[in-house]
Design an enzyme around this catalytic site. Structure first.
Site, PDB file in Angstrom:
ATOM      1  N   THR A  28       0.840  -1.196   0.000  1.00 55.99           N
ATOM      2  CA  THR A  28       0.000   0.000   0.000  1.00 55.99           C
ATOM      3  C   THR A  28       0.874   1.243   0.000  1.00 55.99           C
ATOM      4  O   THR A  28       1.728   1.399   0.874  1.00 55.99           O
ATOM      5  CB  THR A  28      -0.917  -0.011   1.239  1.00 55.99           C
ATOM      6  N   HIS A 181      -6.795 -11.290  -1.638  1.00 53.62           N
ATOM      7  CA  HIS A 181      -6.224 -10.891  -0.340  1.00 53.62           C
ATOM      8  C   HIS A 181      -7.049 -11.513   0.787  1.00 53.62           C
ATOM      9  O   HIS A 181      -8.148 -11.064   1.089  1.00 53.62           O
ATOM     10  CB  HIS A 181      -6.250  -9.369  -0.231  1.00 53.62           C
ATOM     11  N   ASN A 184      -3.899 -10.360   6.727  1.00 53.27           N
ATOM     12  CA  ASN A 184      -3.682  -9.080   7.415  1.00 53.27           C
ATOM     13  C   ASN A 184      -4.922  -8.431   8.019  1.00 53.27           C
ATOM     14  O   ASN A 184      -4.994  -7.223   8.186  1.00 53.27           O
ATOM     15  CB  ASN A 184      -2.966  -8.092   6.477  1.00 53.27           C
ATOM     16  N   TYR A 186      -8.075  -8.194   6.888  1.00 55.07           N
ATOM     17  CA  TYR A 186      -9.115  -7.608   6.051  1.00 55.07           C
ATOM     18  C   TYR A 186     -10.267  -8.607   5.895  1.00 55.07           C
ATOM     19  O   TYR A 186     -10.253  -9.666   6.513  1.00 55.07           O
ATOM     20  CB  TYR A 186      -8.504  -7.102   4.735  1.00 55.07           C
ATOM     21  N   ASN A 241      -4.074  -5.563  12.836  1.00 56.70           N
ATOM     22  CA  ASN A 241      -5.517  -5.315  12.761  1.00 56.70           C
ATOM     23  C   ASN A 241      -6.306  -6.165  13.761  1.00 56.70           C
ATOM     24  O   ASN A 241      -7.435  -6.579  13.492  1.00 56.70           O
ATOM     25  CB  ASN A 241      -6.052  -5.516  11.339  1.00 56.70           C
TER      26      ASN A 241
HETATM   27  C1  PHB Z   1      -2.130  -0.893   4.946  1.00 59.20           C
HETATM   28  O1  PHB Z   1      -2.569  -0.085   4.127  1.00 59.20           O
HETATM   29  O2  PHB Z   1      -1.706  -0.537   6.047  1.00 59.20           O
HETATM   30  C2  PHB Z   1      -2.129  -2.311   4.575  1.00 59.20           C
HETATM   31  C3  PHB Z   1      -2.797  -2.707   3.437  1.00 59.20           C
HETATM   32  C4  PHB Z   1      -2.812  -4.046   3.092  1.00 59.20           C
HETATM   33  C5  PHB Z   1      -2.171  -4.957   3.890  1.00 59.20           C
HETATM   34  C6  PHB Z   1      -1.499  -4.565   5.018  1.00 59.20           C
HETATM   35  C7  PHB Z   1      -1.488  -3.237   5.354  1.00 59.20           C
HETATM   36  O3  PHB Z   1      -2.213  -6.240   3.565  1.00 59.20           O
END
Ligand code: PHB
Length: 368
Positions: A28, A181, A184, A186, A241
C-alpha cells in the site's frame, strides 16, 4: 565454476514463466489520484521501474467503494480506474515484466468517512478491532476504527459479486493474474479466523463455515481467470488489525487443502508480522501444515534477506519469495541481489501518501 544462484532459477507460476524467484509483494502506497482513487502515470512509472521482479503483485486494490479502508488507495471498480491500471500494466509489460493485481475488501478496517453514505464498515461480526487504526484524509492522522456492522446472510452473494467484478475489471486492465487478499485482518481474513468471526449462520461458527465466504470468492475469481492465474495470500499468525485465531494450524491447513482441491496456482504466506521485526521466527509448524496439503507453488513473505531466501529455497521450504520494503527502496532489487551490491535504505516517512519523493526517486545501481 560458481554454483548458479537459486534466486535466478526460472520457475513456472501457474502457466506464467518467471525469470527469477524475487517477487515484489503487494504494498500500500496511498498515491491514487483524487477524486476517484485512480492509478496515475506516476504509479505506472513506479511499477515500470520494478519490472525486473520475477513477478510484481500490485498493491491491495479495493474491489468496490465498500471495500475501501484508507484514504488514497486505488480501486478496480470504475472505468477510470481500469484505464489508470491499464497504463500501469502496459508500462510493466513494455519493460518486460509481469504484474498481478491484489483484490481487496477491507471489511471492518474502515471508517464511515470512507464509506458510501457514511455507512458503518461491514464485517462477519460486530466486533471492534481494538487498537486498529486508519487514516481518512491527508491531515487526519491515524484515527480509531468503530465497531462494524455484521453482514447479513443475504448480503454474501453481493460480496462475492464485488470480487467477481474486480476480477473481470483486472482482466480488462491488462493484468497477468490476480491474488485474492485473505490476509492481514481484512474482510476474508476476518471470516477465516475465529477471533473475528462469531457468526451463527452458514458463514461462521464451525471451521467449515468460516472458510465458506473466502472459498466462494476464490471460486468466483477462478471462474473469471482460470486456476493458472489465481493465487491467495494468507497471514495465519499475524496479529495486525487485532487478529487472532484459536488454532491457526488447523484453520489454514484446512483452507489450503480446499484451495489445493480448487487447483489455484499459488498460496502466498505472510510468515511474519507484515511490519515485523522477525522477533518470533517463522511459524514453522503452520508453514509445514500448509505445505503438506497444498501441492502447487508456495510463496513466502516476511522480512526475507537475499541469503535467507536462497537458504529456504534450497532447503525446499519455499519456491518463491516476495520482498516488500527492499523493493520500495531498490527498484533494481534483483540486480543488486545478483551482484551482492549494497541496498538503498527505505524511508518509512514516505511509505503512505505523497508524491514522487520516496516513490519513484530511489536510485538504481546504474545511477551511482
Ligand atoms: C495498509 O494499508 O496498512 C495495509 C494494506 C494491506 C495490507 C497490510 C497493510 O495487507
Amino acid at each position: 565454476m560458481a554454483t548458479p544462484d537459486v534466486l535466478f532459477q526460472p520457475l513456472k507460476l501457474g502457466d506464467l514463466e518467471l525469470p527469477n524467484r524475487i517477487l515484489m509483494s503487494p504494498l500500500t502506497r496511498s498515491r491514487a489520484a483524487q477524486p476517484g482513487d485512480v492509478p496515475t502515470a506516476m504509479n505506472a512509472e513506479y511499477y515500470r521501474q520494478r519490472a525486473s521482479a520475477g513477478l510484481i503483485i500490485a498493491e491491495a486494490t479495493q474491489v468496490s467503494p465498500q471495500g475501501k479502508g484508507y484514504a488514497f488507495t486505488p480501486g478496480i471498480h470504475s472505468q477510470a480506474q481500469i484505464e489508470g491500471w491499464r497504463q500501469v500494466t502496459s508500462a510493466v509489460h513494455a519493460a518486460g515484466g509481469r504484474i498481478y493485481l491484489q483484490l481487496w475488501h477491507v471489511g471492518r478496517i474502515s471508517h464511515p468517512e470512507l464509506q458510501p453514505d457514511n455507512a458503518l464498515p461491514v464485517a462477519p461480526s460486530a466486533i471492534k478491532p481494538e487498537g486498529a487504526k486508519t487514516f481518512i484524509s491527508a491531515d487526519s492522522g491515524m484515527v480509531d476504527i468503530p465497531t462494524p456492522r455484521a453482514l447479513t446472510t443475504e448480503e454474501m452473494p453481493d460480496i462475492v459479486a464485488q470480487y467477481r467484478k474486480g476480477a473481470e475489471n483486472a482482466k480488462q486492465a491488462g493484468f497477468d493474474g490476480v491474488e485474492v487478499h485473505c490476509a492481514n485482518g481484512y474482510l476474508l481474513d476476518q471470516f477465516l479466523r475465529s477471533g473475528s468471526n462469531q457468526r451463527d449462520d452458514d458463514y461462521g461458527g464451525s471451521l467449515e463455515n468460516r472458510l465458506r465466504l473466502p472459498l466462494e470468492v476464490v471460486h468466483a475469481v477462478v471462474d473469471v481467470w482460470g486456476v493458472e492465474r489465481v493465487g491467495v495470500r494468507v497471514s495465519p499468525t499475524g496479529s495486525f488489525n487485532a487478529m487472532q485465531d484459536d488454532n491457526p494450524e488447523e484453520t489454514f491447513a484446512a483452507f489450503a487443502k480446499k484451495l489445493d482441491a480448487l487447483g489455484i496456482a499459488f498460496i502466498e504466506v505472510v510468515e511474519d508480522s507484515f511490519q515485523g521485526n522477525h522477533a518470533n521466527g517463522r511459524p514453522e509448524s503452520v508453514i509445514e501444515a500448509i505445505q503438506a496439503v497444498f501441492s502447487r507453488t508456495y510463496i513466502a513473505n516476511g522480512n526475507y534477506t537475499a541469503d535467507e531466501a536462497r537458504e529456504r529455497i534450497t532447503a525446499g521450504k519455499t519456491d518463491l519469495v516476495t520482498f516488500g520494503r527492499p523493493f520500495i527502496a531498490n527498484p533494481d532489487l534483483p540486480e543488486r541481489f545478483r551482484r551482492n551490491a549494497p541496498l538503498n535504505d527505505w524511508d518509512d516517512s514516505t511509505f503512505y501518501g505523497g508524491d514522487e519523493h520516496g516513490y519513484t526517486d530511489y536510485p538504481f545501481l546504474s545511477d551511482t
